[in-house]
Design a protein around this motif. Structure first.
Motif, short mmCIF file in Angstrom:
data_model
loop_
_atom_site.label_atom_id
_atom_site.label_comp_id
_atom_site.label_asym_id
_atom_site.label_seq_id
_atom_site.Cartn_x
_atom_site.Cartn_y
_atom_site.Cartn_z
N GLY A 1 60.00 82.01 44.29
CA GLY A 1 61.10 82.18 45.24
C GLY A 1 60.66 82.38 46.67
O GLY A 1 61.51 82.50 47.56
N ALA A 2 59.36 82.41 46.93
CA ALA A 2 58.87 82.58 48.31
C ALA A 2 59.09 81.29 49.09
O ALA A 2 58.92 80.19 48.56
CB ALA A 2 57.40 82.95 48.32
N ILE A 3 59.46 81.44 50.34
CA ILE A 3 59.73 80.27 51.19
C ILE A 3 58.40 79.64 51.61
O ILE A 3 57.52 80.30 52.16
CB ILE A 3 60.54 80.67 52.43
N PRO B 1 57.36 79.24 57.50
CA PRO B 1 58.21 80.41 57.21
C PRO B 1 58.43 81.31 58.42
O PRO B 1 59.41 82.06 58.47
CB PRO B 1 57.45 81.13 56.09
N ARG C 1 62.52 75.53 51.46
CA ARG C 1 61.92 75.07 50.21
C ARG C 1 61.06 76.22 49.67
O ARG C 1 60.23 76.78 50.41
CB ARG C 1 61.05 73.83 50.43
N ARG C 2 61.26 76.57 48.38
CA ARG C 2 60.62 77.76 47.81
C ARG C 2 59.66 77.36 46.70
O ARG C 2 59.78 76.29 46.09
CB ARG C 2 61.68 78.72 47.26
N ASP C 3 58.71 78.26 46.42
CA ASP C 3 57.80 78.05 45.29
C ASP C 3 58.41 78.64 44.03
O ASP C 3 59.57 79.08 44.04
CB ASP C 3 56.42 78.64 45.59
N GLY D 1 66.67 84.09 54.62
CA GLY D 1 66.52 82.92 53.76
C GLY D 1 67.78 82.10 53.65
O GLY D 1 67.81 81.11 52.91
#
Length: 768
Positions: free
Chosen positions: A216-218, A134, A211-213, A184
């Motif tokens: 929505g975090a990268i 990130p 790619r996010r969890d 993002g």
């Protein structure tokens, strides 16, 4: 599980074993184990035997074709075989726990295939896949990035990849990259990288998405880098239009709009035709040029061949090139366009096949760029290069002529001055002897000078013979001890096996002596000088010339001298070029070496390091040893001690040389007949066939030359010896296999006498 019990190993099993039996289920229970599994008995019999012998076995993923439904099948099994003990403690059968592992084996195989497929997809992909965390630190990339940039493994990690970018593109690239990391949004940026293989910079396009969890975090970024250099130069733009045309070939209106948007601002001539040579599209530049030449403006839907009907040659040429593209060929050609009454333009035409979405050929596409100025620049450059080569050639000729004139004038000065003193009647005998020796020595020096010049020009008459190099190098080393001095220590390194070459032995020894003298001077008379021999190798590419597979013998002369500056390596073989002080070298030694090597079918390679020494390697073709060691040995001692007067036919067209030669032979006690040309010589021989003991003939004469004369006499009078003499002969320089005795001019009385003794002795030996 199953149990095979008793002498016949009767088969018992649990319910879980029943599906394994397949079609055998109805007849398996209580039957001998061997009958139940007769189809795979060869595979499992060793397991049964080992278990009955008291051994417990465990096998994993054993392939077996059980054919449970009667057809062949792939299956894998794991087994645990144990001896079954009866109440007396003896092995009375075997017990087995088994389970099918087919699904796992096939799954692992599919996984390996998938991983291999993915690896090849990544590594063979012309694009460069990459990932970063990130914060933007690069965490992985394919080897393609390392191949392109020349960076070492690990060097691109983190922010190291930026080092491969063009300095001017770094700020903009970093700005775009940082903005995407912050927002993002996908990364999409163009930059140039330094390509290690060519040293140039090429445009690349880098794209990435995050790619996010679940929140929505990268987690990471996944991207690719692709080469878009041609697009930056407008070539990729052409391919994009071609692809668009393939998808929309039936939508003519949309095509025309697309072509207008993309190509109406270019000077390139752009057109496309269908399989019937009807125009699918043309841009303004193409239409203007066509109208300017043929007086009609082409438009979409027109037949190109009909438009050219008034110009049959142009129509046939257009049909020929367009038909190649319509047949699926993609190629580039150069053509001229324009009104013949004024300046014609040269165009580079690129033809590409057009296909629809299903891959069917639907036409062909032409993109022509004006290369008139480029071709004219190339022509001017070619003319300039030719003028430069001519100037360099004339400079070399001038240098060679000047060097020859300088050296020969020095020699002639000595001869002329000595002759003037010899004419004085009151000259003291001691001084007369000194002047005669000076004349003789000067003639020898002049002969060596011409020999070196002919060697450099690869025009010297050679007397090749097959000889063994190991023995010869030891012999040359003994001679070099006297040449190099006591402070030079000689080492000879030769292989254990024999190594034969076919060359002029005297010229070979002269070449080694020239190299050794140069090495001695480079070492200031002190150090190690090594003669090294390697056999059976290839001839490497030297000074831009292609190599050869061999086998070649490589004779190296290695010194520990001052070395040769890199800027001089290309000049050291030029005649009269020398780095030695004035008066300490003629500049012809290395010219003789390379001339001899080239004329003998080899070459000379030189490597040097300033302050460390120089290695000259002489390459000569390696040959098979001679069939017999004594077949060419001719006893001559008896003839040398029992000389008698011979009848010699002298063939010489030069009057002065002819008079001198006949006088020389008569002073040696021989009788002579002088023929002024080969035709007269043949007539003399035919007049009295057994009159002459030998023929002494010049090579270069008007009409029939000396070599041709000798070959005629060999056929008509095979027992008559022929001696050839020449100062230079292109025939002998090109054909060293003439097979006749040769005396080089200028010759002495002793050389002529020795040659006569030799040929007469060989004739007597052959008769005996």
């Amino acid at each position: 599980m199953f149990l095979a019990w008793g002498p016949d190993l009767l088969c018992f099993y649990n319910d879980a074993y029943r599906p394994i039996l397949g079609y055998r289920l109805g007849t398996a229970l209580g039957r001998p184990f061997r009958e139940v599994w007769a189809s795979i008995w060869e595979e499992i019999a060793p397991l049964v035997d080992a278990t009955l012998a008291g051994e417990s076995l465990t096998l994993t993923d054993m392939p077996l074709d059980l054919s449970r439904d009667g057809t062949p099948e792939r299956s894998w099994w794991s087994f645990s075989y144990s001896p079954a003990i009866d109440e007396d403690g003896r092995v009375a059968g075997l017990f087995c726990v088994t389970g099918e592992t087919t699904a796992r084996v096939l799954g692992e195989e599919a996984l390996r295939e998938s991983e291999d497929h993915f690896r090849h997809t990544v590594e063979l992909n012309p694009q460069v896949p990459w990932t970063c965390d990130p914060e933007g630190n690069i965490t992985s990339y394919s080897n393609r990035w390392l191949e392109l940039t020349g960076q070492a493994p690990g060097e691109p990690d983190g922010a190291g990849w930026i080092k491969a970018l063009h300095p001017d593109d770094v700020p903009g690239t970093v700005t775009v990259f940082a903005a995407s990391l912050s927002s993002g949004e996908p990364v999409d940026v163009d930059y140039r990288i330094h390509v290690a293989a060519t040293g140039e910079y090429r445009w690349m396009r880098a794209r990435a998405r995050p790619r996010r969890d679940g929140s929505g975090a990268i987690l990471s970024w996944y991207g690719v880098v692709e080469d878009v250099h041609d697009r930056k130069l407008a070539e990729a733009r052409l391919r994009e239009v071609n692809e668009t045309l393939e998808r929309r070939v039936e939508a003519a209106l949309a095509q025309r709009k697309l072509w207008a948007d993309v190509f109406e601002t270019t000077d390139a001539l752009v057109a496309a035709v269908d399989p019937d040579y009807r125009l699918l599209a043309v841009n303004r530049a193409y239409a203007d040029e066509f109208e300017d030449i043929y007086g009609v403006r082409p438009k979409v839907g027109d037949s190109l061949l009909d438009l050219l009907s008034g110009h049959p040659e142009h129509r046939d040429a257009a049909r020929a090139v367009w038909s190649r593209a319509l047949a699926g060929e993609e190629f580039t050609a150069i053509g001229e366009f324009g009104d013949p009454t004024r300046r014609r333009q040269s165009y580079e035409l690129k033809f590409t096949t057009l296909r629809d979405a299903s891959g069917e050929r639907v036409g062909a596409f032409q993109y022509a760029q004006d290369v008139t100025d480029r071709l004219r620049d190339q022509e001017r450059l070619a003319r300039a290069e030719e003028a430069l080569r001519h100037a360099q050639k004339m400079e070399a000729v001038g240098q060679l002529t000047g060097g020859v004139a300088h050296d020969f004038n020095n020699l002639l000065t000595i001869i002329r001055s000595s002759v003037e003193f010899l004419r004085r009647p009151n000259l003291a005998e001691e001084r007369r002897t000194r002047y005669l020796e000076a004349v003789s020595d000067t003639v020898d020096r002049a002969a060596r000078l011409t020999s070196q010049l002919l060697a450099f020009a690869r025009r010297q008459p050679l007397k090749p013979e097959v000889f063994e190099l190991c023995e010869r190098l030891h012999g040359v080393a003994d001679m070099l001890n006297a040449v190099t001095g006591a402070r030079i220590r000689l080492a000879v390194e030769v292989p254990d096996r024999a190594c034969h070459v076919r060359a002029d032995r005297a010229q070979f020894e002269t070449a080694l002596i020239n190299l050794a003298v140069n090495a001695r001077d480079a070492m200031d008379g002190e150090g190690w000088l090594t003669l090294r021999l390697a056999c059976g190798g290839a001839l490497p590419g030297i000074r831009g010339h292609a190599g050869a597979p061999g086998p070649f013998a490589a004779v190296s002369v290695v010194d520990e001298g001052v070395g040769i500056a890199p800027g001089l390596l290309d000049r050291i073989f030029e005649p009269f070029f020398t780095t030695k002080e004035t008066g300490k070298g003629t500049g012809l030694g290395l010219s003789q070496v390379i001339g001899f090597a080239k004329q003998s079918g080899g070459d000379v390679e030189v490597t040097s390091e300033v302050g460390r020494g120089t290695t000259f390697t002489l390459y000569l073709p390696e040959v098979d040893p001679p069939a017999g060691s004594g077949e060419n040995v001719v006893p001559g001692t008896a003839d040398e001690t029992e000389e008698r007067g011979l009848s010699v036919l002298v063939v010489e067209d030069n009057l002065d040389v002819g008079r001198f030669c006949t006088q020389l032979l008569e002073d040696l006690g021989h009788g002579t007949v002088w023929a002024h040309n080969a035709e007269a010589a043949l007539a003399e021989v035919e007049r009295t066939p057994f009159r002459f003991d030998a023929v002494f003939s010049d090579v270069v004469m008007p009409g029939i030359g000396g070599v041709a004369l000798a070959r005629r006499l060999r056929i008509s009078h095979p027992g008559l010896p022929v001696i050839l003499t020449t100062g230079y002969s292109d025939v002998l320089a090109r054909d060293d296999a003439h097979g006749f005795e040769l005396v080089r001019k200028p010759y002495s009385a002793e050389q002529v006498a020795r040659a006569l003794r030799g040929v007469v002795a060989r004739r007597r030996h052959a008769s005996a």
